[in-house]
Design a protein around this motif. Structure first.
Motif, PDB file in Angstrom:
ATOM      1  N   ASP A   1     -11.599 -53.570  10.004  1.00 34.40           N
ATOM      2  CA  ASP A   1     -11.061 -53.177  11.425  1.00 34.40           C
ATOM      3  C   ASP A   1     -11.767 -54.166  12.467  1.00 34.40           C
ATOM      4  O   ASP A   1     -12.969 -54.512  12.140  1.00 34.40           O
ATOM      5  N   LYS A   2     -11.448 -54.071  13.792  1.00 35.64           N
ATOM      6  CA  LYS A   2     -12.166 -54.687  14.875  1.00 35.64           C
ATOM      7  C   LYS A   2     -13.484 -53.958  15.177  1.00 35.64           C
ATOM      8  O   LYS A   2     -14.179 -54.537  15.677  1.00 35.64           O
ATOM      9  N   PHE A   3     -13.694 -52.725  14.561  1.00 37.71           N
ATOM     10  CA  PHE A   3     -14.972 -51.881  14.845  1.00 37.71           C
ATOM     11  C   PHE A   3     -16.035 -52.542  13.514  1.00 37.71           C
ATOM     12  O   PHE A   3     -16.967 -51.871  13.779  1.00 37.71           O
ATOM     13  N   GLY A   4     -15.420 -53.350  12.593  1.00 36.41           N
ATOM     14  CA  GLY A   4     -16.270 -53.612  11.670  1.00 36.41           C
ATOM     15  C   GLY A   4     -16.457 -52.516  10.519  1.00 36.41           C
ATOM     16  O   GLY A   4     -17.373 -52.887   9.519  1.00 36.41           O
ATOM     17  N   GLN A   5     -15.406 -51.715  10.587  1.00 39.61           N
ATOM     18  CA  GLN A   5     -15.487 -50.690   9.582  1.00 39.61           C
ATOM     19  C   GLN A   5     -14.361 -51.130   8.358  1.00 39.61           C
ATOM     20  O   GLN A   5     -13.169 -51.667   8.620  1.00 39.61           O
ATOM     21  N   ILE A   6     -14.874 -50.871   7.269  1.00 41.86           N
ATOM     22  CA  ILE A   6     -14.182 -51.314   6.079  1.00 41.86           C
ATOM     23  C   ILE A   6     -13.313 -50.137   5.567  1.00 41.86           C
ATOM     24  O   ILE A   6     -13.626 -48.823   5.640  1.00 41.86           O
ATOM     25  N   HIS A   7     -11.971 -50.175   5.439  1.00 42.20           N
ATOM     26  CA  HIS A   7     -11.119 -49.323   4.940  1.00 42.20           C
ATOM     27  C   HIS A   7     -10.655 -49.861   3.581  1.00 42.20           C
ATOM     28  O   HIS A   7     -10.184 -50.823   3.293  1.00 42.20           O
ATOM     29  N   TYR A   8     -10.524 -48.749   2.735  1.00 43.97           N
ATOM     30  CA  TYR A   8     -10.129 -48.893   1.255  1.00 43.97           C
ATOM     31  C   TYR A   8      -8.702 -48.208   1.118  1.00 43.97           C
ATOM     32  O   TYR A   8      -8.478 -46.927   1.668  1.00 43.97           O
ATOM     33  N   LEU A   9      -7.683 -48.978   0.550  1.00 44.15           N
ATOM     34  CA  LEU A   9      -6.412 -48.221   0.319  1.00 44.15           C
ATOM     35  C   LEU A   9      -5.918 -48.681  -0.843  1.00 44.15           C
ATOM     36  O   LEU A   9      -6.357 -49.774  -1.614  1.00 44.15           O
ATOM     37  N   LEU A  10      -4.868 -48.127  -1.231  1.00 44.66           N
ATOM     38  CA  LEU A  10      -4.023 -48.622  -2.557  1.00 44.66           C
ATOM     39  C   LEU A  10      -3.065 -49.622  -1.997  1.00 44.66           C
ATOM     40  O   LEU A  10      -2.071 -49.054  -1.149  1.00 44.66           O
ATOM     41  N   LEU A  11      -2.591 -50.682  -2.803  1.00 41.43           N
ATOM     42  CA  LEU A  11      -1.780 -51.525  -2.257  1.00 41.43           C
ATOM     43  C   LEU A  11      -0.781 -51.948  -3.460  1.00 41.43           C
ATOM     44  O   LEU A  11      -1.096 -51.796  -4.563  1.00 41.43           O
ATOM     45  N   GLU A  12       0.454 -51.980  -3.187  1.00 43.90           N
ATOM     46  CA  GLU A  12       1.411 -52.378  -4.320  1.00 43.90           C
ATOM     47  C   GLU A  12       2.556 -53.440  -3.702  1.00 43.90           C
ATOM     48  O   GLU A  12       2.790 -53.059  -2.445  1.00 43.90           O
ATOM     49  N   PRO A  13       3.055 -54.304  -4.539  1.00 43.24           N
ATOM     50  CA  PRO A  13       4.026 -55.202  -3.816  1.00 43.24           C
ATOM     51  C   PRO A  13       5.429 -54.803  -4.036  1.00 43.24           C
ATOM     52  O   PRO A  13       5.659 -53.671  -4.470  1.00 43.24           O
ATOM     53  N   GLU A  14       6.304 -55.532  -3.421  1.00 43.92           N
ATOM     54  CA  GLU A  14       7.757 -55.149  -3.636  1.00 43.92           C
ATOM     55  C   GLU A  14       8.047 -55.411  -5.078  1.00 43.92           C
ATOM     56  O   GLU A  14       7.530 -55.966  -6.029  1.00 43.92           O
ATOM     57  N   ALA A  15       9.437 -54.798  -5.292  1.00 41.55           N
ATOM     58  CA  ALA A  15       9.724 -54.946  -6.968  1.00 41.55           C
ATOM     59  C   ALA A  15       9.955 -56.322  -7.405  1.00 41.55           C
ATOM     60  O   ALA A  15      10.400 -57.184  -6.491  1.00 41.55           O
ATOM     61  N   GLY A  16       9.622 -56.633  -8.446  1.00 38.05           N
ATOM     62  CA  GLY A  16       9.605 -58.014  -9.015  1.00 38.05           C
ATOM     63  C   GLY A  16       8.361 -58.773  -8.793  1.00 38.05           C
ATOM     64  O   GLY A  16       8.457 -59.958  -9.041  1.00 38.05           O
ATOM     65  N   LYS A  17       7.505 -58.396  -7.897  1.00 41.35           N
ATOM     66  CA  LYS A  17       6.243 -59.266  -7.436  1.00 41.35           C
ATOM     67  C   LYS A  17       4.985 -58.613  -8.020  1.00 41.35           C
ATOM     68  O   LYS A  17       5.102 -57.467  -8.327  1.00 41.35           O
ATOM     69  N   ALA A  18       3.954 -59.312  -7.953  1.00 44.08           N
ATOM     70  CA  ALA A  18       2.811 -58.780  -8.368  1.00 44.08           C
ATOM     71  C   ALA A  18       1.447 -59.387  -7.657  1.00 44.08           C
ATOM     72  O   ALA A  18       1.714 -60.406  -6.927  1.00 44.08           O
ATOM     73  N   PHE A  19       0.630 -58.626  -7.458  1.00 46.46           N
ATOM     74  CA  PHE A  19      -0.822 -58.900  -6.921  1.00 46.46           C
ATOM     75  C   PHE A  19      -2.048 -59.265  -7.873  1.00 46.46           C
ATOM     76  O   PHE A  19      -1.825 -58.542  -8.986  1.00 46.46           O
ATOM     77  N   LYS A  20      -2.476 -59.968  -7.633  1.00 47.81           N
ATOM     78  CA  LYS A  20      -3.990 -60.008  -8.518  1.00 47.81           C
ATOM     79  C   LYS A  20      -5.060 -60.209  -7.542  1.00 47.81           C
ATOM     80  O   LYS A  20      -5.258 -60.405  -6.468  1.00 47.81           O
ATOM     81  N   LYS A  21      -6.310 -60.138  -8.184  1.00 52.05           N
ATOM     82  CA  LYS A  21      -7.734 -59.795  -7.276  1.00 52.05           C
ATOM     83  C   LYS A  21      -7.880 -61.191  -6.465  1.00 52.05           C
ATOM     84  O   LYS A  21      -7.542 -61.967  -6.888  1.00 52.05           O
ATOM     85  N   ASP A  22      -8.225 -60.642  -5.201  1.00 51.45           N
ATOM     86  CA  ASP A  22      -8.553 -61.793  -4.275  1.00 51.45           C
ATOM     87  C   ASP A  22      -7.315 -62.106  -3.514  1.00 51.45           C
ATOM     88  O   ASP A  22      -7.651 -63.090  -2.737  1.00 51.45           O
ATOM     89  N   ASP A  23      -6.143 -61.764  -3.833  1.00 55.21           N
ATOM     90  CA  ASP A  23      -5.005 -62.116  -3.148  1.00 55.21           C
ATOM     91  C   ASP A  23      -5.278 -61.556  -1.746  1.00 55.21           C
ATOM     92  O   ASP A  23      -5.574 -60.424  -1.600  1.00 55.21           O
ATOM     93  N   LYS A  24      -4.673 -62.371  -0.675  1.00 51.25           N
ATOM     94  CA  LYS A  24      -4.683 -61.730   0.699  1.00 51.25           C
ATOM     95  C   LYS A  24      -3.286 -61.507   0.854  1.00 51.25           C
ATOM     96  O   LYS A  24      -2.395 -62.095   0.860  1.00 51.25           O
ATOM     97  N   VAL A  25      -3.035 -60.279   1.474  1.00 48.40           N
ATOM     98  CA  VAL A  25      -1.699 -59.629   1.520  1.00 48.40           C
ATOM     99  C   VAL A  25      -1.578 -59.060   3.094  1.00 48.40           C
ATOM    100  O   VAL A  25      -2.542 -58.546   3.695  1.00 48.40           O
ATOM    101  N   LEU A  26       0.022 -59.027   3.598  1.00 45.69           N
ATOM    102  CA  LEU A  26       0.079 -58.325   4.647  1.00 45.69           C
ATOM    103  C   LEU A  26       0.574 -56.921   4.416  1.00 45.69           C
ATOM    104  O   LEU A  26       1.729 -56.557   3.667  1.00 45.69           O
ATOM    105  N   ILE A  27       0.101 -55.925   4.960  1.00 47.56           N
ATOM    106  CA  ILE A  27       0.508 -54.424   4.945  1.00 47.56           C
ATOM    107  C   ILE A  27       1.899 -54.334   5.489  1.00 47.56           C
ATOM    108  O   ILE A  27       1.861 -54.691   6.823  1.00 47.56           O
ATOM    109  N   ILE A  28       2.691 -53.956   5.012  1.00 46.76           N
ATOM    110  CA  ILE A  28       4.245 -53.729   5.466  1.00 46.76           C
ATOM    111  C   ILE A  28       4.435 -52.338   5.945  1.00 46.76           C
ATOM    112  O   ILE A  28       4.876 -52.155   7.046  1.00 46.76           O
TER     113      ILE A  28
END
Length: 209
Positions: free
Chosen positions: A163-190
């Protein structure tokens, strides 16, 4: 009592585990990750852990108020200390070790009570990530990096953003149905699906961001 006698093996192993976790946490911090934060993110992704008897047990151990990794280390540390001290007393007075089939369960029970009161004492002194930067609802619209191996709809993986304060946030991400993520993908949180589980899509502006 001989500290490294066979009857102390379970308790020495528990103390060694605490030391190992400390070393791994330091290494992960140097590498730009936070092992305790990642573990908390994964635990928050399982709604079953926050209800019923399991939820009550985790609440008693202050998981949610203090990092789960610290709780695990406290459990292992107290278990090791109780076991070694009990064997020392027993050998001192009776010249023979106590059976670990009896002592180990007792040490586990005592450790749970010890962690409860220790956690209550240290919780106010531990920093809370969300209080020093942005709220979790503000994660929506942020760009994150996928740090897990892969994710599909219904099976999230770990991701992080700074974030803008320089703090790292960890969270769980998943794509929409029929799509997939792989390591190092850059994604937009919806949107937010649960406490630390978010729906995301692949960066829609790869040539810009």
């Amino acid at each position: 009592m001989v500290l490294f006698a066979d009857y102390n093996n379970p308790y020495l192993f528990a103390l060694s585990f605490v030391l190992l976790i400390g070393i791994v946490e330091i290494i992960s911090l140097v590498c730009g990750h936070l092992l305790s934060g990642a573990l908390d993110a994964h635990l928050e992704g399982y709604d079953a852990l926050h209800s019923g008897n399991i939820g009550q047990a985790l609440h008693y151990l202050h998981i949610g108020r203090i990092p789960a990794l610290i709780v695990l280390c406290l459990l292992a540390g107290w278990f090791g200390l109780f076991g070694i001290l009990a064997q020392h007393v027993w050998v001192t007075f009776w010249q023979a070790p106590l059976s670990n089939l009896l002592l180990a369960p007792v040490s586990v029970i005592l450790s749970v009570f010890a962690v409860h009161y220790t956690g209550k004492a240290i919780a106010p002194w531990l920093p809370v990530d969300s209080s020093t930067a942005i709220g979790e609802d503000e994660f929506i619209g942020r760009m994150a990096i996928v740090t897990g191996h892969s994710a599909v709809s219904g099976t999230p993986c770990e991701g992080k953003f700074t974030d803008k304060f320089g703090q790292i946030h960890y969270l769980l991400l998943e794509p929409e149905a029929g799509k997939a993520f792989k390591k190092d993908d850059k994604v937009l949180i919806i949107c937010r699906l649960s406490a630390t589980r978010y729906l995301a899509e692949l960066n829609p502006w790869p040539n810009i961001l």
